[in-house]
Design a protein around this motif. Sequence first.
Motif, PDB file in Angstrom:
ATOM      1  N   ASP A 198      -0.515  13.345 -12.353  1.00 45.96           N
ATOM      2  CA  ASP A 198      -0.908  14.094 -13.544  1.00 45.96           C
ATOM      3  C   ASP A 198      -0.816  13.273 -14.826  1.00 45.96           C
ATOM      4  N   ASP A 199      -0.427  12.003 -14.678  1.00 41.22           N
ATOM      5  CA  ASP A 199      -0.287  11.121 -15.848  1.00 41.22           C
ATOM      6  C   ASP A 199      -0.943   9.782 -15.513  1.00 41.22           C
ATOM      7  N   LYS A 224       2.762   6.167  -3.102  1.00 35.63           N
ATOM      8  CA  LYS A 224       3.836   6.958  -3.710  1.00 35.63           C
ATOM      9  C   LYS A 224       3.676   7.062  -5.215  1.00 35.63           C
ATOM     10  N   LEU A 225       3.284   5.962  -5.844  1.00 33.63           N
ATOM     11  CA  LEU A 225       3.084   5.973  -7.295  1.00 33.63           C
ATOM     12  C   LEU A 225       1.941   6.913  -7.680  1.00 33.63           C
ATOM     13  N   ARG A 226       0.875   6.900  -6.896  1.00 35.08           N
ATOM     14  CA  ARG A 226      -0.234   7.793  -7.204  1.00 35.08           C
ATOM     15  C   ARG A 226       0.187   9.255  -7.096  1.00 35.08           C
ATOM     16  N   GLN A 236       0.807  -1.213   0.000  1.00 39.26           N
ATOM     17  CA  GLN A 236       0.000   0.000   0.000  1.00 39.26           C
ATOM     18  C   GLN A 236       0.852   1.280   0.000  1.00 39.26           C
ATOM     19  N   PRO A 237       1.901   1.352   0.819  1.00 40.50           N
ATOM     20  CA  PRO A 237       2.729   2.586   0.770  1.00 40.50           C
ATOM     21  C   PRO A 237       3.351   2.846  -0.602  1.00 40.50           C
ATOM     22  N   GLU A 244       2.691   1.760 -14.111  1.00 40.73           N
ATOM     23  CA  GLU A 244       3.560   1.505 -12.965  1.00 40.73           C
ATOM     24  C   GLU A 244       2.859   0.623 -11.925  1.00 40.73           C
ATOM     25  N   MET A 245       1.572   0.826 -11.767  1.00 31.87           N
ATOM     26  CA  MET A 245       0.803  -0.018 -10.845  1.00 31.87           C
ATOM     27  C   MET A 245       0.813  -1.472 -11.310  1.00 31.87           C
TER      28      MET A 245
END
Length: 560
Positions: free
Chosen positions: A413-414, A406-408, A401-402, A421-422
Motif C-alpha cells: 500500500d506504499d 515479502k517486501l512487495r 526473489q523471496p 526498500e527494494m
Amino acid sequence: MDNYRALIAIVLSMAVLLIYQFLFMPPPAPVTDAPGEAERVAAERSPAAEALSPADLADPALVEEAQRPVDVASLLDPADRAREIRVKTGLYTAVISEAGGVLQSFTLNEFRETVDPGSPPKDLIRVEPDDGLPLLFSWGVEPSRAEMLHYTADRERLVVGQGQERTLTLRAQSPLGLEFIRTYTFRDGDYLIDVAVEVVNRGEVPLQGAPYLTLVNRPFVATGDPLEHFLFTGPAALVDNEVQQVKVKDLAGERAGRSFTGRVRWAGYHDSYFLTSIIPLATDQATAHFSSRRDELVTTVLASAADIIPAGGAHRYDYMVYFGPKKLTLLNELGHDLARAVNFGWFDFLARPTFYLLHFLYGLVGNYGVAIILVTIIIKAAFWPLTQKGLKSMKVMQKIQPKMTKLREKYKDDRQRQQQEMLKLYQTYKVNPLGGCLPMLLQIPVFFALYKVLLQSIELRHAPFMLWINDLSAPDRLYIGFDIPWLGGIPVLTLLMALSMFVQQKMTPISDPMQARIMLFLPVVFFFLFLNFASGLVLYWFINNVLTIAQQYMIYRQKD
C-alpha cells in the motif's frame, strides 16, 4: 522486477525480428523440378553453350581467328542488317546489337541463376527490346524520343584471351549529318568496360546538344524469389559523395521520376548481390535521372551539359560501365567509389570489420559455414565478460526473489516505501535489476550488422555448408521427397535453434509461473520469425545459443 526484465527481453526481441520478418521475409518459393521463368529466359538467350574454356582463351590461333575483321558487306542481309556481336572473356559473355549499339545479354561465367549446378549463367539483362536495352546513346535529343540508329561493327565476334585487351568499334550515321563512333574496350579478368563515344559533325553548320547514356533494368531475380525482399533493390547513384537510393514504387507513372544533379561518380541499378552502373569519366557536373514505366522496369539516364560541335568538328564522351557482382573486395580494388554501393546500414562501422573477419576466416577454413561459426565464437568471446556479469546478476536476483516478494507484500500500500526498500536490497546484494538485459541490448547492433553482412555478401550466395545446407543465403530446408505445405521442406537448423532457446529458457530460473510460461513461449515465436531467414544467420543464432547455454551451465554450477 523479473517481470519487468522479461518484458524488456520480449520487447527487444520482437523489435529486432518482427520488423525484418514482415518487411523482408516472404514465404519460401515453392520447389519445382521444372526450370523457372528466369532459367527459361536465360537458357534461351544465354550464349553459354558456345563459351570457350580457359584453354581456348589461351590458344593464340583461336583468338586470332576470332579477332580477324570481316567483310561486312558480304555478310549482311539487306533485309536484316542488325547483327549480334558476341564478346567472350573469362568472366562474362556479352551480346551487343548493331541496332542501337546496345547490350542484349550479359551473362556472368562464375555465377548461376540458381544453386542447381545445371542452372544457366546469371544474366544481368532481364529486359526485352520492346522495353529498351542498356547502353543506348543519344545526343541532342532525350533517349525516349531518340531514333534507333543502325550501327556497323568492325567485327562479328570478339574473344578476349588471357591477359588481353580488345576493342569493338561501331559506326552509325544520323539523318542530321552526325556520325557516331562507339568504341567498347574489354579486358580479360575485369568487369569494367570502357565505353567511348565520338560524335562527329559531318554537316555544314554547328550543332548543339547534350549526351545521354541509358541503362534499363528489371530485378535480377524473378518476381517471387525470397531474395528480392531481403534488401534494397532498385536504382542508386553516388552524387556529391552521397549515395542516393530510390524505391521503384516512388517512380511509378509516366511523368514521375527523380533526378540528382552534381558530381556523379556512378549511377545504376543494384540488389543484394549484383550491380550495373555507368561511371562518367568527365569531372563536370552531370544529372542522373531515374524513371519507371511498368512492371518494375527502371530506366536510368546519365546526362551531361550541352556542347557545341562546329561543322567538321567532333566531341568525345568517355565512360566506364560495370556489370558484375557486388563483391566488396573487388569493388574496393576497382575504385571509382563503387564500393559505396555496398551499404550495411546504420551499423556499417560494425558490419565492415565483421565482413572482413568473415572473409579472412573463410580463407583459412574454406567453408563459409565454418567461418560463420568461428565469427560467432569470436563475438561471443568479446561479450563473454559482460554476459558473465549479467548471468551472475540474474542468479543473485533469483536468490533474493523471496525477499523481494515479502517486501512487495509488506509495502503493497506504499509504493514509494516499497521502491526504497527494494533499492536497499539491491545495494545490499550488489545487484543491478537490469543487469541481465544489458548484454542483449548491446548485442542488438551486432545482430543487425551481421544480418546485413550475411544477406549482402555475394560470397554466401549459393555457398554450401554441409549436408542439406547448400546455400547459406537461402532459408534452411531439408527436402524429403515430397513438399510439406507452405514450408516445402523441414527447417532442421531453425528447429535446432528454437530447441536451443527452449533449453536456454529452462536453465534460466524464474519464480513467477506466468512469467515462466511466457518465456517458454518465446522459442515458438522465434521459430516462426527465423523460418525464412538466411540459413547463415540461423546458424549464427544457433551457435550463439549453444555457447550461452554452456556459459549458463558454468555460472549456475558455481557455489555462492
